[in-house]
Design an enzyme around this catalytic site. Sequence first.
Site, PDB file in Angstrom:
ATOM      1  N   CYS A  55      -6.699 -21.922   1.800  1.00 38.97           N
ATOM      2  CA  CYS A  55      -7.096 -22.069   0.399  1.00 38.97           C
ATOM      3  C   CYS A  55      -7.276 -20.718  -0.283  1.00 38.97           C
ATOM      4  CB  CYS A  55      -8.386 -22.872   0.304  1.00 38.97           C
ATOM      5  SG  CYS A  55      -9.797 -22.076   1.117  1.00 38.97           S
ATOM      6  N   ARG A  98       2.440  -1.735  10.940  1.00 38.70           N
ATOM      7  CA  ARG A  98       2.653  -3.029  10.294  1.00 38.70           C
ATOM      8  C   ARG A  98       3.605  -2.824   9.131  1.00 38.70           C
ATOM      9  NH1 ARG A  98      -1.685  -7.866   8.654  1.00 38.70           N
ATOM     10  NH2 ARG A  98      -0.269  -9.510   9.362  1.00 38.70           N
ATOM     11  N   CYS A 112     -12.010 -16.057   1.501  1.00 42.80           N
ATOM     12  CA  CYS A 112     -11.493 -14.843   2.140  1.00 42.80           C
ATOM     13  C   CYS A 112     -10.707 -13.950   1.196  1.00 42.80           C
ATOM     14  CB  CYS A 112     -10.626 -15.214   3.335  1.00 42.80           C
ATOM     15  SG  CYS A 112      -9.204 -16.262   2.920  1.00 42.80           S
ATOM     16  N   ARG A 120      -6.640 -15.266   9.027  1.00 47.07           N
ATOM     17  CA  ARG A 120      -7.545 -16.299   8.528  1.00 47.07           C
ATOM     18  C   ARG A 120      -7.913 -17.366   9.558  1.00 47.07           C
ATOM     19  NH1 ARG A 120      -3.992 -17.988   3.546  1.00 47.07           N
ATOM     20  NH2 ARG A 120      -2.410 -17.470   5.108  1.00 47.07           N
ATOM     21  N   TYR A 145       0.843  -1.190   0.000  1.00 42.55           N
ATOM     22  CA  TYR A 145       0.000   0.000   0.000  1.00 42.55           C
ATOM     23  C   TYR A 145       0.885   1.249   0.000  1.00 42.55           C
ATOM     24  CZ  TYR A 145      -3.826  -3.256   0.733  1.00 42.55           C
ATOM     25  OH  TYR A 145      -4.722  -4.281   0.569  1.00 42.55           O
ATOM     26  N   CYS A 153      -7.696 -23.411   9.654  1.00 41.33           N
ATOM     27  CA  CYS A 153      -7.629 -22.732   8.356  1.00 41.33           C
ATOM     28  C   CYS A 153      -6.842 -23.604   7.394  1.00 41.33           C
ATOM     29  CB  CYS A 153      -6.947 -21.376   8.531  1.00 41.33           C
ATOM     30  SG  CYS A 153      -6.516 -20.548   6.979  1.00 41.33           S
ATOM     31  N   ALA A 195     -23.556 -47.637   0.208  1.00 37.49           N
ATOM     32  CA  ALA A 195     -25.002 -47.732   0.425  1.00 37.49           C
ATOM     33  C   ALA A 195     -25.764 -47.602  -0.878  1.00 37.49           C
ATOM     34  CB  ALA A 195     -25.456 -46.656   1.401  1.00 37.49           C
TER      35      ALA A 195
END
Length: 650
Positions: free
Chosen positions: A349, A225, A353, A323, A177, A346, A459
């Site tokens: 995959c 972050r 999300c 996640r 970003y 999780c 079955a």
Amino acid sequence: MKYPKLFTPGKIGTLTIPNRVLKAPTSTAMSNMDGTVSERLIRHYRDVAKGGTGLIIAEYAFVDNIASKSAHCQLGISSDEHIPGLAVLAATIKEQGARAGIQIEHCGRQKFLGTPPIKSASAVPWLALKARAGDAAIPEVMSEAEIEGVIDAFGTAVRRATMADFDLVEIHGAHGYLITNFLSPHTNKRTDKWGGSLENRMRLLKEIIANARAKVGRDFPLTVRLSGSDYEPDGFSVDETAQVAQMCEQMGLDAIHVSGGDHHQMIHQVSPMSVPRMHNVWAAEAIKKAVKIPVIASGSITLPEMAEQILAEGKGDFISLGRPLWADPEWTNKAREGRQEDIRPCIRCNDGCLDRTFFRFQAVGCSVNPEIGREGDIQITPALQKKRIAIIGGGAAGMEAARVATLRGHKATIFEKRKLGGVLFEGSVAEFKSDLGFYNDYLITQMRKLGIEIISKEAGPDDIDAKKFDAVVVATGGKSAVPGIPGLNGPGVIDAIDVFNGTAQAGKRVVVLGGGETAVEVALHLEQKGHDVTLLHRRELMVKDCTITDRISYSEMLASSKVKVVTHLQVTEVKGGVVMATDKDGKVARFEADSVVTGLGYVPVKDGLADKLRAKCGTGGPRVFEIGDCVRTAKVYDAVHAGYKTACQI
């Protein structure tokens, strides 16, 4: 206590957090279009915060109304009009016993919406967006005045968060970003005071911190972050990130939240199951050696024993889960209670999300947890009338149906001709698909704990007594597709499923037919086992029903492997250890093989079982449902959701 480090209280600045688990800020696309908080978002965070996690960092919120909004229905903090809803959101989180944080961001070049204006340090586009939006994805280079405006917008957003009574604010400086656009030489080609040297490239972040601190003071908990590396060849390394982290510490930040990657290198940001777990912990460890403030480790930390290990080895002070807390919001409570086998894992995959959310413009979902994104809408409730349910097929759909039906008070019986798990078993055999095995183990454990009867047989209509069952769920799955190519049923031809389950052994030289995920996975698996593999397909690889992160990861794995990839050839015959194929001009190619492995996808099992059951039971007999791959072959997401929703209907 099994995980003592994980459940030791900790501090970030002046904020005391009851344990070392925090919810990473992950976008849900559940806000209103203008960024205001919706009732749906409140319900979501209420349920997540109930799970015992110490700190919930609400998803990234855009800081201005010019160019910072990245995604559809993204949370906003760009106006005082956002504060009333944000205050309810913060209060809701804290009322469940968690601390409430929020992440603030400017999207820079990574604008999923693709709408102008797109602003960045330099005119370097996100290539995936450029492929979709063309030259409109090329960012406008920010002017000095625009940069100063963004700096003030970040600081004002922090002030708004304090007014909404959040306990902490995280500045998003990771994942490609805007702040990363300035930090990384990959996206920052400027020659003014905002580009060139590391000192110049981190100037934006430095001035954002200074502006925020001037507005809210030194005591309010403020974190950042950072990507340990953006993993770009011409990007930044962890050594530079360590210097950025030291600057942040000197400027008065209270913790460094370490992740990795950008959207171009998305597998390092949202790692799929083919990427090792705890993928970015190495970077957290490196940053921790450079600073004295707490370091938050993140990146595919899916199980509590992994989290405890990171803390015990001093590689991080807190553990960030994104996640995994969607897969199971009760992750933290279950770990505290020593019930790790009950944690729904999780599977990484990235279907519900990521792909369905950001690339198909839906709200967040989860393959293994159908309730995420539907809080207060769908839930397991006691059945008004207890029923006896026969479930034919013990794969993901069948076991989820049995689990939910039993929790509702019904009596479920599973008929399964093989071992439980269906193709989850074969799907988890390859080392790089082991996350599916954890999920299969979870489901099997729930079958045992719930006392669900398992009858090991295939079955048919004669096995279902209409007097013994009130409903029947047919979940017989799919089968391998076999196109009408001469020789595919002959000797030396093996189904990929049989390779994975060990019922067939491939020779040294193998030709794999197909170009979807099954073919790619079996080709990589055999190559890792020492076979000489050629992968043959009539089109480009992985163009259908493949998540973006799997496509990136498998492409890299193939490129670094010894698998020979041959595309745009149509197989015409398999005979005597030779695969014959032609290109679009009719030119013939021959491929010699000791074994030919087919990975040509799956088709529903259409044996008429459901219709036979309906005919046998009549109009007054048990209602018959069909779910999962026997209806339409799809993904784990579709199978599990079908099992859950069907069980809720009975």
